[in-house]
Design an enzyme around this catalytic site. Structure first.
Site, PDB file in Angstrom:
ATOM      1  N   HIS A   1       0.938  -1.296   0.000  1.00 51.42           N
ATOM      2  CA  HIS A   1      -0.031   0.126  -0.021  1.00 51.42           C
ATOM      3  C   HIS A   1       0.924   1.318  -0.111  1.00 51.42           C
ATOM      4  O   HIS A   1       1.942   1.155   0.649  1.00 51.42           O
ATOM      5  CB  HIS A   1      -0.884   0.287   1.082  1.00 51.42           C
ATOM      6  CG  HIS A   1      -0.173  -0.101   2.448  1.00 51.42           C
ATOM      7  ND1 HIS A   1       0.212  -1.347   2.919  1.00 51.42           N
ATOM      8  CD2 HIS A   1       0.169   0.775   3.419  1.00 51.42           C
ATOM      9  CE1 HIS A   1       0.627  -1.230   4.166  1.00 51.42           C
ATOM     10  NE2 HIS A   1       0.922   0.061   4.524  1.00 51.42           N
TER      11      HIS A   1
ATOM     12  N   HIS B   1       0.594   5.171   1.325  1.00 52.56           N
ATOM     13  CA  HIS B   1      -0.132   6.171   1.862  1.00 52.56           C
ATOM     14  C   HIS B   1      -0.001   7.423   1.136  1.00 52.56           C
ATOM     15  O   HIS B   1       0.921   7.765   0.745  1.00 52.56           O
ATOM     16  CB  HIS B   1       0.679   6.647   3.384  1.00 52.56           C
ATOM     17  CG  HIS B   1       0.814   5.387   4.352  1.00 52.56           C
ATOM     18  ND1 HIS B   1       0.091   5.424   5.637  1.00 52.56           N
ATOM     19  CD2 HIS B   1       1.674   4.302   4.431  1.00 52.56           C
ATOM     20  CE1 HIS B   1       0.553   4.335   6.007  1.00 52.56           C
ATOM     21  NE2 HIS B   1       1.369   3.584   5.301  1.00 52.56           N
TER      22      HIS B   1
HETATM   23  P1  5GP Z   1       2.021   0.358   7.465  1.00 51.07           P
HETATM   24  O1  5GP Z   1       2.273   0.627   8.927  1.00 51.07           O
HETATM   25  O2  5GP Z   1       2.039  -0.852   6.928  1.00 51.07           O
HETATM   26  O3  5GP Z   1       2.657   1.320   6.548  1.00 51.07           O
HETATM   27  O4  5GP Z   1       0.480   1.175   7.154  1.00 51.07           O
HETATM   28  C1  5GP Z   1      -0.733   0.369   7.710  1.00 51.07           C
HETATM   29  C2  5GP Z   1      -1.735   1.320   7.971  1.00 51.07           C
HETATM   30  O5  5GP Z   1      -3.130   0.735   7.931  1.00 51.07           O
HETATM   31  C3  5GP Z   1      -1.719   2.212   9.083  1.00 51.07           C
HETATM   32  O6  5GP Z   1      -1.504   3.549   8.923  1.00 51.07           O
HETATM   33  C4  5GP Z   1      -3.154   1.637   9.767  1.00 51.07           C
HETATM   34  O7  5GP Z   1      -3.447   2.796  10.553  1.00 51.07           O
HETATM   35  C5  5GP Z   1      -3.943   1.378   8.910  1.00 51.07           C
HETATM   36  N1  5GP Z   1      -4.705   0.377   9.281  1.00 51.07           N
HETATM   37  C6  5GP Z   1      -4.777  -0.812   9.900  1.00 51.07           C
HETATM   38  N2  5GP Z   1      -5.587  -1.571   9.998  1.00 51.07           N
HETATM   39  C7  5GP Z   1      -6.782  -0.785   9.262  1.00 51.07           C
HETATM   40  C8  5GP Z   1      -7.946  -1.280   9.098  1.00 51.07           C
HETATM   41  O8  5GP Z   1      -8.666  -2.108   9.419  1.00 51.07           O
HETATM   42  N3  5GP Z   1      -8.949  -0.196   8.152  1.00 51.07           N
HETATM   43  C9  5GP Z   1      -8.219   0.954   7.533  1.00 51.07           C
HETATM   44  N4  5GP Z   1      -8.929   1.750   6.975  1.00 51.07           N
HETATM   45  N5  5GP Z   1      -6.906   1.202   7.909  1.00 51.07           N
HETATM   46  C10 5GP Z   1      -6.004   0.205   8.616  1.00 51.07           C
END
Ligand code: 5GP
Ligand code: ZN
Length: 137
Positions: free
Chosen positions: A101, A103
């Protein structure tokens, strides 16, 4: 295609709720549940891949174009003064959800976000050495 243990695959399948803000054939985008700023969204490929080193070039391209689309809307509709794109690849780089993903984070003049490192001049020999290791072939 889908990983049964992946929360983002469940969002794609409609098994978990999400505030979807953009969709196309290859991607969907939805609001992050723990936003860094107002409007923080995530763009993901519909096909499960773990991270930046795993995602297909075609999906990466589609995600980038979707992120650009959202960035434009963030400026036009949310009044964002700038946008950061962020990808975390691997736990060492802060990745917590293992479905690739990007951001898309709207930035506002005076918002509280800060660069996570303090820029300072590097050692030129060490930079050159790292460059040698990285450069082709
Ligand atoms: P990472 O930490 O892998 O770069 O980003 C994961 C992102 O997913 C985080 O910013 C977190 O807030 C978001 N996130 C985690 N679980 C969920 C969810 O169930 N729904 C949504 N909409 N976002 C999520
Ligand atoms: Zn997934």
């Amino acid at each position: 295609m889908a990983d049964p243990d992946c929360i983002f695959c469940k969002i794609i399948a409609g098994e978990l709720p999400a505030r979807i803000v953009d969709e196309d054939e290859h991607t969907i985008a939805f609001m992050d549940i723990a936003p860094a700023t107002r409007g923080h969204a995530l763009v993901i490929p519909r096909t499960h891949s773990v991270d930046l080193t795993d995602v297909s070039g075609a999906d990466l391209q589609a995600v980038a174009v979707a992120a650009q689309r959202l960035a434009g809307r963030m400026r036009a509709r949310l009044g964002a003064d700038g946008i950061n794109l962020l990808n975390a690849c691997g736990p060492a780089a802060w990745q917590t959800v293992f479905h690739f993903h990007v951001h898309v984070i709207p930035r506002y003049d005076g918002d509280p976000l800060r660069l996570p490192w303090v820029p300072s001049a590097g050692d030129p020999d060490e930079i050159a050495l790292a460059a040698q290791e990285l450069a082709r072939p």
